[in-house]
Design an enzyme around this catalytic site. Sequence first.
Site, PDB file in Angstrom:
ATOM      1  N   CYS A   2      -9.340  -0.596  10.050  1.00 49.95           N
ATOM      2  CA  CYS A   2      -7.952  -0.195  10.219  1.00 49.95           C
ATOM      3  C   CYS A   2      -7.381  -1.038  11.348  1.00 49.95           C
ATOM      4  O   CYS A   2      -8.115  -1.785  11.992  1.00 49.95           O
ATOM      5  CB  CYS A   2      -7.885   1.270  10.641  1.00 49.95           C
ATOM      6  SG  CYS A   2      -8.768   2.367   9.514  1.00 49.95           S
ATOM      7  N   ARG A  27      -5.506  -5.562   7.760  1.00 53.47           N
ATOM      8  CA  ARG A  27      -6.732  -4.802   8.019  1.00 53.47           C
ATOM      9  C   ARG A  27      -6.818  -3.541   7.170  1.00 53.47           C
ATOM     10  O   ARG A  27      -7.831  -2.836   7.185  1.00 53.47           O
ATOM     11  CB  ARG A  27      -6.809  -4.412   9.492  1.00 53.47           C
ATOM     12  CG  ARG A  27      -6.817  -5.583  10.439  1.00 53.47           C
ATOM     13  CD  ARG A  27      -6.869  -5.114  11.873  1.00 53.47           C
ATOM     14  NE  ARG A  27      -8.114  -4.443  12.159  1.00 53.47           N
ATOM     15  CZ  ARG A  27      -9.228  -5.048  12.507  1.00 53.47           C
ATOM     16  NH1 ARG A  27      -9.241  -6.351  12.612  1.00 53.47           N
ATOM     17  NH2 ARG A  27     -10.310  -4.364  12.755  1.00 53.47           N
ATOM     18  N   TRP A  74      -7.249   1.790   6.381  1.00 56.29           N
ATOM     19  CA  TRP A  74      -8.003   1.508   5.162  1.00 56.29           C
ATOM     20  C   TRP A  74      -8.999   2.647   5.056  1.00 56.29           C
ATOM     21  O   TRP A  74      -9.901   2.786   5.871  1.00 56.29           O
ATOM     22  CB  TRP A  74      -8.719   0.165   5.276  1.00 56.29           C
ATOM     23  CG  TRP A  74      -9.395  -0.265   4.011  1.00 56.29           C
ATOM     24  CD1 TRP A  74      -8.787  -0.774   2.898  1.00 56.29           C
ATOM     25  CD2 TRP A  74     -10.798  -0.268   3.742  1.00 56.29           C
ATOM     26  NE1 TRP A  74      -9.734  -1.078   1.953  1.00 56.29           N
ATOM     27  CE2 TRP A  74     -10.980  -0.778   2.437  1.00 56.29           C
ATOM     28  CE3 TRP A  74     -11.928   0.116   4.457  1.00 56.29           C
ATOM     29  CZ2 TRP A  74     -12.226  -0.919   1.839  1.00 56.29           C
ATOM     30  CZ3 TRP A  74     -13.174  -0.022   3.871  1.00 56.29           C
ATOM     31  CH2 TRP A  74     -13.315  -0.534   2.575  1.00 56.29           C
ATOM     32  N   ASN A 100     -10.359   3.179  14.620  1.00 58.50           N
ATOM     33  CA  ASN A 100     -10.855   2.212  13.631  1.00 58.50           C
ATOM     34  C   ASN A 100     -12.373   2.285  13.672  1.00 58.50           C
ATOM     35  O   ASN A 100     -12.954   2.298  14.748  1.00 58.50           O
ATOM     36  CB  ASN A 100     -10.358   0.815  14.041  1.00 58.50           C
ATOM     37  CG  ASN A 100     -11.015  -0.298  13.261  1.00 58.50           C
ATOM     38  OD1 ASN A 100     -11.417  -0.115  12.122  1.00 58.50           O
ATOM     39  ND2 ASN A 100     -11.112  -1.461  13.874  1.00 58.50           N
ATOM     40  N   GLY A 101     -13.019   2.343  12.494  1.00 57.87           N
ATOM     41  CA  GLY A 101     -14.479   2.410  12.465  1.00 57.87           C
ATOM     42  C   GLY A 101     -14.954   3.763  11.960  1.00 57.87           C
ATOM     43  O   GLY A 101     -14.185   4.502  11.327  1.00 57.87           O
ATOM     44  N   GLU A 464     -16.783 -19.138  -5.793  1.00 57.07           N
ATOM     45  CA  GLU A 464     -15.580 -18.967  -4.974  1.00 57.07           C
ATOM     46  C   GLU A 464     -14.325 -18.898  -5.856  1.00 57.07           C
ATOM     47  O   GLU A 464     -13.430 -18.086  -5.613  1.00 57.07           O
ATOM     48  CB  GLU A 464     -15.491 -20.122  -3.954  1.00 57.07           C
ATOM     49  CG  GLU A 464     -14.281 -20.128  -3.058  1.00 57.07           C
ATOM     50  CD  GLU A 464     -14.114 -18.872  -2.201  1.00 57.07           C
ATOM     51  OE1 GLU A 464     -15.010 -18.028  -2.156  1.00 57.07           O
ATOM     52  OE2 GLU A 464     -13.036 -18.737  -1.608  1.00 57.07           O
ATOM     53  N   LYS A 468     -11.799 -15.704  -5.977  1.00 65.72           N
ATOM     54  CA  LYS A 468     -10.361 -15.809  -5.699  1.00 65.72           C
ATOM     55  C   LYS A 468      -9.577 -15.142  -6.829  1.00 65.72           C
ATOM     56  O   LYS A 468      -8.650 -14.391  -6.582  1.00 65.72           O
ATOM     57  CB  LYS A 468      -9.902 -17.275  -5.590  1.00 65.72           C
ATOM     58  CG  LYS A 468     -10.297 -18.027  -4.358  1.00 65.72           C
ATOM     59  CD  LYS A 468      -9.632 -17.575  -3.084  1.00 65.72           C
ATOM     60  CE  LYS A 468     -10.390 -16.462  -2.417  1.00 65.72           C
ATOM     61  NZ  LYS A 468     -11.343 -16.788  -1.388  1.00 65.72           N
ATOM     62  N   GLU A 471     -10.077 -11.167  -6.883  1.00 73.46           N
ATOM     63  CA  GLU A 471      -9.562 -10.359  -5.772  1.00 73.46           C
ATOM     64  C   GLU A 471      -8.042 -10.301  -5.716  1.00 73.46           C
ATOM     65  O   GLU A 471      -7.486  -9.299  -5.284  1.00 73.46           O
ATOM     66  CB  GLU A 471     -10.164 -10.758  -4.425  1.00 73.46           C
ATOM     67  CG  GLU A 471      -9.716 -12.073  -3.866  1.00 73.46           C
ATOM     68  CD  GLU A 471     -10.328 -12.363  -2.495  1.00 73.46           C
ATOM     69  OE1 GLU A 471     -10.575 -11.439  -1.722  1.00 73.46           O
ATOM     70  OE2 GLU A 471     -10.553 -13.555  -2.212  1.00 73.46           O
ATOM     71  N   HIS A 487     -29.122 -18.597 -20.590  1.00 77.51           N
ATOM     72  CA  HIS A 487     -30.073 -17.493 -20.421  1.00 77.51           C
ATOM     73  C   HIS A 487     -29.381 -16.134 -20.506  1.00 77.51           C
ATOM     74  O   HIS A 487     -29.939 -15.136 -20.073  1.00 77.51           O
ATOM     75  CB  HIS A 487     -30.816 -17.638 -19.091  1.00 77.51           C
ATOM     76  CG  HIS A 487     -31.607 -18.912 -19.011  1.00 77.51           C
ATOM     77  ND1 HIS A 487     -32.777 -19.100 -19.710  1.00 77.51           N
ATOM     78  CD2 HIS A 487     -31.364 -20.083 -18.356  1.00 77.51           C
ATOM     79  CE1 HIS A 487     -33.235 -20.322 -19.472  1.00 77.51           C
ATOM     80  NE2 HIS A 487     -32.387 -20.941 -18.659  1.00 77.51           N
ATOM     81  N   LYS A 586      -8.426  -7.567   5.166  1.00 79.84           N
ATOM     82  CA  LYS A 586      -8.831  -8.907   5.606  1.00 79.84           C
ATOM     83  C   LYS A 586     -10.151  -8.861   6.370  1.00 79.84           C
ATOM     84  O   LYS A 586     -10.996  -9.721   6.205  1.00 79.84           O
ATOM     85  CB  LYS A 586      -7.722  -9.490   6.488  1.00 79.84           C
ATOM     86  CG  LYS A 586      -8.010 -10.895   7.006  1.00 79.84           C
ATOM     87  CD  LYS A 586      -7.815 -11.915   5.923  1.00 79.84           C
ATOM     88  CE  LYS A 586      -8.097 -13.323   6.386  1.00 79.84           C
ATOM     89  NZ  LYS A 586      -8.402 -14.198   5.240  1.00 79.84           N
TER      90      LYS A 586
HETATM   91  O1  M6R Z   1     -14.185 -12.588   8.210  1.00 86.63           O
HETATM   92  P1  M6R Z   1     -15.339 -12.917   7.312  1.00 86.63           P
HETATM   93  O2  M6R Z   1     -15.434 -14.341   6.958  1.00 86.63           O
HETATM   94  O3  M6R Z   1     -16.645 -12.393   7.860  1.00 86.63           O
HETATM   95  O4  M6R Z   1     -15.053 -12.118   5.968  1.00 86.63           O
HETATM   96  C1  M6R Z   1     -15.978 -12.110   4.925  1.00 86.63           C
HETATM   97  C2  M6R Z   1     -15.374 -11.563   3.657  1.00 86.63           C
HETATM   98  O5  M6R Z   1     -14.937 -10.255   3.853  1.00 86.63           O
HETATM   99  C3  M6R Z   1     -14.205 -12.422   3.161  1.00 86.63           C
HETATM  100  O6  M6R Z   1     -14.583 -13.743   2.962  1.00 86.63           O
HETATM  101  C4  M6R Z   1     -13.660 -11.847   1.833  1.00 86.63           C
HETATM  102  O7  M6R Z   1     -14.594 -11.985   0.818  1.00 86.63           O
HETATM  103  C5  M6R Z   1     -12.345 -12.534   1.464  1.00 86.63           C
HETATM  104  N1  M6R Z   1     -11.402 -11.560   0.996  1.00 86.63           N
HETATM  105  C6  M6R Z   1     -12.494 -13.552   0.405  1.00 86.63           C
HETATM  106  O8  M6R Z   1     -11.297 -14.145   0.032  1.00 86.63           O
END
Ligand code: M6R
Length: 591
Positions: A2, A27, A74, A100-101, A464, A468, A471, A487, A586
């Site tokens: 959060c 966040r 969150w 937060n946490g 990757e 992208k 998400e 396979h 994020k």
């Molecule tokens: O801040 P970080 O690089 O540790 O974050 C890791 C992942 O949470 C982050 O890369 C996440 O998968 C992104 N949303 C990908 O676009």
Amino acid sequence: MCGIVGYVGREEALPLILGGLERLEYRGYDSAGVALIEKGKLIVDKKVGKIRELVKSLWGKPYKAKIGIGHTRWATHGAPSEENAHPHTDEKGEFAVVHNGIIENYLTLREELKKEGVSFRSNTDTEVIAHLIAKNYNGDLLEAVLKTVRKLEGAFAFAVITVHEPERIVGVKQGSPLVVGIGKGENFLASDIPAILPYTRNVITLSDGEIADITPEGVNIYDFEGNPVAKEIMIVPWDIISAEKGGFKHFMLKEIYEQPKAVGDTIRGLVSEGDLPFSLKDFRRILMIACGTSYHAGLVGKFWIEKYAGVPTEVVYASEFRYADFPVSDEDLVVGISQSGETIDTKFALNFAKERGAKTLALVNVVGSSIDRESDYSLYTHAGPEIGVAATKTFTAQLTALLFLAVKGSEREEEALRSIMKIPSKLEKTLELSEDLENLALKYMKKKDFLYLGRYLSYPIALEGALKLKEISYIHAEGYPAGEMKHGPIALIDENMPVVVIAPKDRVYEKTLSNIEEVKTRKGIVLTVGYTGDERLKKISDEFIAVPEVEEDLSPFVTVVPLQLLAYHIASKLGLDVDQPRNLAKTVTVE
Ligand code: M6R
């Protein structure tokens, strides 16, 4: 995870807090709320949904308070609802807490408090903090907080205000991030620096086990025993301009376009920081620990490190690492790759490795983040703040730093560094593809599933590309090693399945072409990313995306960009919230 903001000073607190929350919305954005103290009374307003819902509900309300705390949530414990939104208060409405946490022992504490007759209004772990502080209060907020934190278990950060001391905020950090912003006659608290950047660049980053006691006139830091702690004030080098959209429709698109600069700044930063205080060759093994996109960067880095340094390298998901019986010793270098430097899985995994004697290296974008501070060594990506939830420029910056790490000290260092210097101009050229990808997005945006294939360095890029797309566009996508398709996954292919194949002219090029033929035979729609002028590839593709040709090692830089753009344009055309996709945040500061 959060976002927390706190303000105490001479200005009206509400607009400053709302502005800060907007910059922390990455966040989490399930609900938001503020608590203010005005004329001796606590005012609490909270709403389900994004900050704009809270702003709407506050519209026209004449609050003039000079102190307040705010929160964007969150949800972890308790569904997103107004009752569960922060701030949480004690029974009399005299204390307000944003958090937060996770308080891991909250159920025990809740039962104890209930037995004492306290009634709870929410299902959150946070509410116990408010009740405990009220119970422990004896005229000094700091003292009440000190008594309370000794009872709490877990990784958390929180801020509290009380009507009894209307010019004081107390903030606690234990596992989740919290920074203090130092102003003139005003001071701030926040989960992350961008929240307070428009007001101050003077920042104290709290360490775990520290408490900040904040008034308009000053900031004092204490440990959990109440002993004063001397802290340095850091001057933040970022400019707020770089955290704004600058004419782009979304932060993600802006950040995709910032990649030549992010990579260039990272190279310059790393070169100017000089020699590394260790050599990879000093270690028996390199372990890379990361999550999401950072994990994919690690997978690419593994190939480079094994090629240039010749040290066996493994890449492990941080969330899996700590709970397996991973043999780690003082012969290992454990590299934590994290944009934010606050991802709790990565942070805990690194601490776990450190306790077992391994040396730890942080590869982070945020200087002063927890992972940076807690590691033996640090390498920085100089990508600037990344606001879009989908990582883009920080991925290519991570690749840059990993390639730098791999070649540093090797016989081919100079030659390799000369090659790295060419990346920004190749990226500029690749960005010219944006319009073509917009057209492809229009054609394929209604598809329900995508496959992404690649071999060797292009396999992590396939992962990757798929991440992208899923998400931000909510379209199901899988990344696979192209040779592994036969396979199992090949059974998925029919005339409705777009298959994105990354096929630079590298050591596995011929093999990849054979894999493309396998897809074609099953009538799959073949979209390829290959080098300009590759007529052979173009001929067997339904859609051919031509990127500039680069040396073998550098192909991930140019092949990932069209995949970022494809995902971006599909999500944007579908009218989705590109920068804040559903269910995500994020920075993930929960396990
Ligand atoms: O801040 P970080 O690089 O540790 O974050 C890791 C992942 O949470 C982050 O890369 C996440 O998968 C992104 N949303 C990908 O676009």
